[in-house]
Write a protein that holds these residues in place. Structure first.
Motif, PDB file in Angstrom:
ATOM      1  N   LEU A   1       0.830  -1.211   0.000  1.00 50.28           N
ATOM      2  CA  LEU A   1       0.000   0.000   0.000  1.00 50.28           C
ATOM      3  C   LEU A   1       0.863   1.260   0.000  1.00 50.28           C
ATOM      4  O   LEU A   1       0.565   2.239  -0.698  1.00 50.28           O
ATOM      5  CB  LEU A   1      -0.937   0.000   1.213  1.00 50.28           C
ATOM      6  CG  LEU A   1      -2.083  -1.024   1.182  1.00 50.28           C
ATOM      7  CD1 LEU A   1      -2.792  -1.071   2.531  1.00 50.28           C
ATOM      8  CD2 LEU A   1      -3.081  -0.677   0.083  1.00 50.28           C
ATOM      9  N   GLU A   2       1.944   1.250   0.798  1.00 52.63           N
ATOM     10  CA  GLU A   2       2.852   2.398   0.848  1.00 52.63           C
ATOM     11  C   GLU A   2       3.508   2.613  -0.515  1.00 52.63           C
ATOM     12  O   GLU A   2       3.670   3.755  -0.972  1.00 52.63           O
ATOM     13  CB  GLU A   2       3.928   2.187   1.916  1.00 52.63           C
ATOM     14  CG  GLU A   2       3.422   2.211   3.346  1.00 52.63           C
ATOM     15  CD  GLU A   2       3.377   3.623   3.927  1.00 52.63           C
ATOM     16  OE1 GLU A   2       3.459   4.590   3.143  1.00 52.63           O
ATOM     17  OE2 GLU A   2       3.243   3.747   5.142  1.00 52.63           O
TER      18      GLU A   2
ATOM     19  N   GLN B   1      -6.707  11.657  -7.291  1.00 53.50           N
ATOM     20  CA  GLN B   1      -6.914  12.126  -5.927  1.00 53.50           C
ATOM     21  C   GLN B   1      -7.844  11.193  -5.163  1.00 53.50           C
ATOM     22  O   GLN B   1      -7.618  10.875  -3.991  1.00 53.50           O
ATOM     23  CB  GLN B   1      -7.493  13.545  -5.941  1.00 53.50           C
ATOM     24  CG  GLN B   1      -7.647  14.165  -4.550  1.00 53.50           C
ATOM     25  CD  GLN B   1      -6.325  14.286  -3.809  1.00 53.50           C
ATOM     26  OE1 GLN B   1      -5.392  14.888  -4.305  1.00 53.50           O
ATOM     27  NE2 GLN B   1      -6.234  13.693  -2.621  1.00 53.50           N
ATOM     28  N   ALA B   2      -8.898  10.727  -5.830  1.00 56.40           N
ATOM     29  CA  ALA B   2      -9.817   9.783  -5.186  1.00 56.40           C
ATOM     30  C   ALA B   2      -9.090   8.485  -4.832  1.00 56.40           C
ATOM     31  O   ALA B   2      -9.295   7.905  -3.759  1.00 56.40           O
ATOM     32  CB  ALA B   2     -11.000   9.499  -6.105  1.00 56.40           C
ATOM     33  N   GLY B   3      -8.217   8.022  -5.762  1.00 60.40           N
ATOM     34  CA  GLY B   3      -7.440   6.815  -5.483  1.00 60.40           C
ATOM     35  C   GLY B   3      -6.505   6.999  -4.298  1.00 60.40           C
ATOM     36  O   GLY B   3      -6.326   6.080  -3.480  1.00 60.40           O
TER      37      GLY B   3
ATOM     38  N   GLU C   1      -5.188   5.990   1.482  1.00 57.12           N
ATOM     39  CA  GLU C   1      -4.986   6.467   2.852  1.00 57.12           C
ATOM     40  C   GLU C   1      -5.921   5.742   3.816  1.00 57.12           C
ATOM     41  O   GLU C   1      -5.514   5.346   4.922  1.00 57.12           O
ATOM     42  CB  GLU C   1      -5.224   7.985   2.924  1.00 57.12           C
ATOM     43  CG  GLU C   1      -4.148   8.839   2.269  1.00 57.12           C
ATOM     44  CD  GLU C   1      -2.910   9.001   3.152  1.00 57.12           C
ATOM     45  OE1 GLU C   1      -2.800   8.303   4.173  1.00 57.12           O
ATOM     46  OE2 GLU C   1      -2.049   9.814   2.785  1.00 57.12           O
ATOM     47  N   ARG C   2      -7.176   5.572   3.419  1.00 58.70           N
ATOM     48  CA  ARG C   2      -8.131   4.875   4.293  1.00 58.70           C
ATOM     49  C   ARG C   2      -7.718   3.414   4.491  1.00 58.70           C
ATOM     50  O   ARG C   2      -7.798   2.881   5.606  1.00 58.70           O
ATOM     51  CB  ARG C   2      -9.537   4.969   3.706  1.00 58.70           C
ATOM     52  CG  ARG C   2     -10.179   6.337   3.862  1.00 58.70           C
ATOM     53  CD  ARG C   2     -11.658   6.294   3.507  1.00 58.70           C
ATOM     54  NE  ARG C   2     -11.869   6.105   2.078  1.00 58.70           N
ATOM     55  CZ  ARG C   2     -11.954   7.107   1.203  1.00 58.70           C
ATOM     56  NH1 ARG C   2     -11.834   8.358   1.608  1.00 58.70           N
ATOM     57  NH2 ARG C   2     -12.160   6.860  -0.075  1.00 58.70           N
ATOM     58  N   GLU C   3      -7.271   2.772   3.425  1.00 56.63           N
ATOM     59  CA  GLU C   3      -6.830   1.374   3.537  1.00 56.63           C
ATOM     60  C   GLU C   3      -5.608   1.259   4.449  1.00 56.63           C
ATOM     61  O   GLU C   3      -5.504   0.315   5.248  1.00 56.63           O
ATOM     62  CB  GLU C   3      -6.506   0.815   2.146  1.00 56.63           C
ATOM     63  CG  GLU C   3      -7.707   0.574   1.267  1.00 56.63           C
ATOM     64  CD  GLU C   3      -7.319  -0.052  -0.067  1.00 56.63           C
ATOM     65  OE1 GLU C   3      -6.489  -0.987  -0.066  1.00 56.63           O
ATOM     66  OE2 GLU C   3      -7.827   0.399  -1.110  1.00 56.63           O
TER      67      GLU C   3
ATOM     68  N   ALA D   1      -4.150   0.011  11.903  1.00 55.55           N
ATOM     69  CA  ALA D   1      -4.958  -0.191  13.114  1.00 55.55           C
ATOM     70  C   ALA D   1      -5.128  -1.682  13.403  1.00 55.55           C
ATOM     71  O   ALA D   1      -5.009  -2.122  14.556  1.00 55.55           O
ATOM     72  CB  ALA D   1      -6.316   0.487  12.946  1.00 55.55           C
ATOM     73  N   ARG D   2      -5.379  -2.466  12.352  1.00 57.79           N
ATOM     74  CA  ARG D   2      -5.555  -3.911  12.538  1.00 57.79           C
ATOM     75  C   ARG D   2      -4.256  -4.567  12.983  1.00 57.79           C
ATOM     76  O   ARG D   2      -4.250  -5.425  13.876  1.00 57.79           O
ATOM     77  CB  ARG D   2      -6.033  -4.531  11.213  1.00 57.79           C
ATOM     78  CG  ARG D   2      -6.283  -6.028  11.254  1.00 57.79           C
ATOM     79  CD  ARG D   2      -7.375  -6.401  12.232  1.00 57.79           C
ATOM     80  NE  ARG D   2      -7.679  -7.817  12.207  1.00 57.79           N
ATOM     81  CZ  ARG D   2      -8.393  -8.443  13.124  1.00 57.79           C
ATOM     82  NH1 ARG D   2      -8.891  -7.741  14.157  1.00 57.79           N
ATOM     83  NH2 ARG D   2      -8.637  -9.725  13.047  1.00 57.79           N
TER      84      ARG D   2
END
Length: 589
Positions: free
Chosen positions: A532-533, A560-562, A567-569, A575-576
């Motif tokens: 993801l990074e 930008q949407a991607g 960021e949300r993922e 967090a998980r």
């Protein structure tokens, strides 16, 4: 009547003039802070007033029988004996006992076994025992912890002494001084008020000086054009104008340029993962004395964490544990991904006394790389206010402030996304401190900072770790003053919601073990986060292309949407991962 008066005093030591035709009067009861760049001659001026040096020209007069005492910047290494032996120096026993009592010292303790902070307190006691009319202190807060600095502030304010002091500690300066005197390019300038007032007035003076010089240079330029006309300038009636031109040329030649500012630029590495350090239930003791007890913290990318506590409490030990340089007696430390650490050592042990400044900065050759670009090390060191001659010379002649600047120069050639600074502010002048502050605020990586400088902590730290005694380390949001406010409030209690009638509250029997599925998920998450990074970096690179915005439209919005979705993922994945790591640590511990 003034205790000391300087009239047209000049000192040079055969090099650049440190003090030029200076006039200064020191009145009884004043507390004067002497400020100026490192190497401008502040310590020399203190030694002159103390009687260790004499001016090249001019006159210094003192009141009859004037007694002065000087606390030097560096702690002497050749002192032996007990605290009482060092303080007494032939003074009456009762007077020695009074000073020892007022300064909370153990008279039987061996001086060589004391911390640097306590040694400075002993030297201050030795200076005070002679009951001087003027007490001079050269960087008195160096190596003192915050409690000791506050004690010294209160002691000096109660003493009623006439004090001249040099300090880089702006909070100490504002609290103690009644007047600021600046030494700049050989000239002494007095400023009433505190440090903030000084900064305002100083800015006005710099602007006025620049304006006067510009007008002078414009007039000189006109006169140079006139004299080049030749024949008219040689007429008898114009000889006065020619002499005036010669005088103007001499003034420009004599004009001393304002010393440049440090040009600080960090060489930032690729961004670390969002999680930088996670410490859990850390404990460490020394000789059965607890230094750290049951300490846990999570350091995230971009955090700037100050570490505060008394000398010898374990601050450097905590840093080394968090960096995994040493192991705690119990507990665990986990690092995130892609950490590149640069470390500033308060003891300056990274400097090699047998090498030149240049050799201390670059391991081999004469080039350094700064932000991906090669630079000659001599030019790079000039950014840190070292002349080419100094750069090629040994470090043995450097002052404390110059050594700190050299260590920063060495540090900033190393790529980093985690910057660890152990007492970086010692001996740095005020302007250099403010530049270092600004650089750390703009630094996008993570900072761990040990400092006793309250203003520095207030300006830089986003949170503080405070050693509260008996091995307890507490974390507070904000800088030093923010921590004081939080500690002064009564602890807030969190009320749990009452259970509904007929439904008893379940009590967990203890930490549960990870399921097989959760264990597999825990093992895979670091790779998922790395992926993801990487995708996020690719998107950033694509969006940094100027050509993209020439077409604009839906493509930019789609990218930008991607990015927002990535960021949300990432937030969810981190967090998980942290949740599963906590469960695993509880089970293992």
């Amino acid at each position: 009547m003034a205790l000391v008066s300087l009239k047209d005093v000049t000192i040079s030591f055969g090099g650049p003039v440190l003090l030029e035709a200076a006039d200064w009067q020191i009145e009884r009861g004043e507390r004067i802070c002497l400020i100026g760049r490192n190497g401008t001659g502040k310590s020399t001026l203190l030694r002159l007033i103390h009687g260790e040096l004499f001016p090249d020209s001019g006159m210094m007069t003192k009141t009859l029988g004037l007694r002065t005492a000087l606390l030097p910047q560096e702690v002497p290494l050749d002192l032996d004996g007990t605290v009482y032996d060092i303080i007494s120096s032939g003074q009456p026993h009762r007077q020695v006992q009074t000073v020892i009592s007022r300064m909370n010292l153990d008279e039987t303790a061996e001086y060589g076994t004391l911390s640097a902070g306590l040694q400075r307190r002993v030297l201050l006691a030795r200076a005070l025992v002679s009951d001087p009319d003027i007490l001079m202190l050269d960087e008195p807060t160096n190596h003192l912890d915050i409690d000791s600095i506050i004690w010294m502030e209160q002691f000096l304010l109660r003493s009623g002494k006439t004090i001249i002091f040099v300090t880089h500690d702006r909070a100490f300066l504002n609290r103690v001084s009644t007047r600021i005197v600046e030494l700049d390019r050989g000239v002494l300038t007095s400023f009433a008020g505190n440090y903030d007032d000084y900064l305002t007035r100083k800015e006005e003076l710099i602007e006025n000086e620049a304006s006067r010089n510009a007008e002078f240079d414009k007039h000189l330029g006109r006169e140079e054009i006139w004299v080049r006309q030749g024949i008219k300038a040689r007429r008898t009636r114009n000889e006065g104008r020619v002499r005036a031109l010669m005088k103007m040329r001499a003034e420009v030649e004599k004009r001393r340029a304002r010393s440049g500012n440090l040009r600080l630029m960090m060489q930032e590495a690729e961004r670390s993962g969002r999680l930088v350090i996670k410490a859990r239930n850390i404990a460490v003791a020394y000789d059965n004395h607890p230094l750290i007890t049951d300490f846990s913290t999570t350091v995230m990318r971009g955090d700037k964490i100050g570490v505060i506590g008394p000398n010898g409490c374990g601050k450097t030990t905590l840093l080394r544990i968090l960096l995994r340089e040493i192991d705690p007696d119990s507990g665990s430390v986990r690092h995130g991904t892609r950490l590149q650490v640069a470390y500033f050592d308060q003891l300056r042990a990274q400097l090699d006394e047998s090498k030149t400044l240049q050799e201390n900065v670059t391991d081999e050759g004469d080039m350094v790389t700064v932000n991906g670009k090669p630079r000659h090390v001599i030019g790079y060191l000039q950014d840190f206010l070292f002349s080419p001659a100094q750069a090629r010379g040994p470090i043995t002649s450097l002052s404390g402030g110059e050594r700190n600047r050299l260590l920063l120069a060495r540090l900033f050639t190393r790529s980093s996304n985690v910057l660890v600074l152990d007492e970086p502010t010692n001996d740095l002048d005020g302007e250099s401190l403010e530049l270092l502050e600004a650089m750390l605020i703009e630094y996008t990586g993570t900072v761990l900072l040990v400092s006793h400088d309250r203003a520095f902590l207030n300006n830089v730290a986003t949170s503080t770790l405070v050693f509260e005694g008996s091995g307890r380390v507490e974390e507070y949001a904000g800088g030093y003053d923010d921590g004081l406010l939080q500690r002064s409030r009564p602890e807030e209690t969190t009320l749990e919601p009452k259970p509904k009638k007929g439904r008893p509250r379940s009590v967990p029997s203890g930490p549960r073990k990870l399921t097989f599925k959760e264990q597999r998920e825990r093992e895979k998450l670091p790779g998922i986060i790395e992926d993801l990074e990487a995708r996020k970096r690719d998107l950033f690179a694509a969006m940094a292309d100027p050509e993209l915005y020439k077409t604009a439209g839906t493509k930019v919005a789609r990218l930008q949407a991607g990015l927002d979705e990535l960021e949300r993922e990432l937030e969810a994945a981190y967090a998980r991962w942290e949740l599963l790591e906590d469960l695993a640590l509880k089970t293992d511990g």
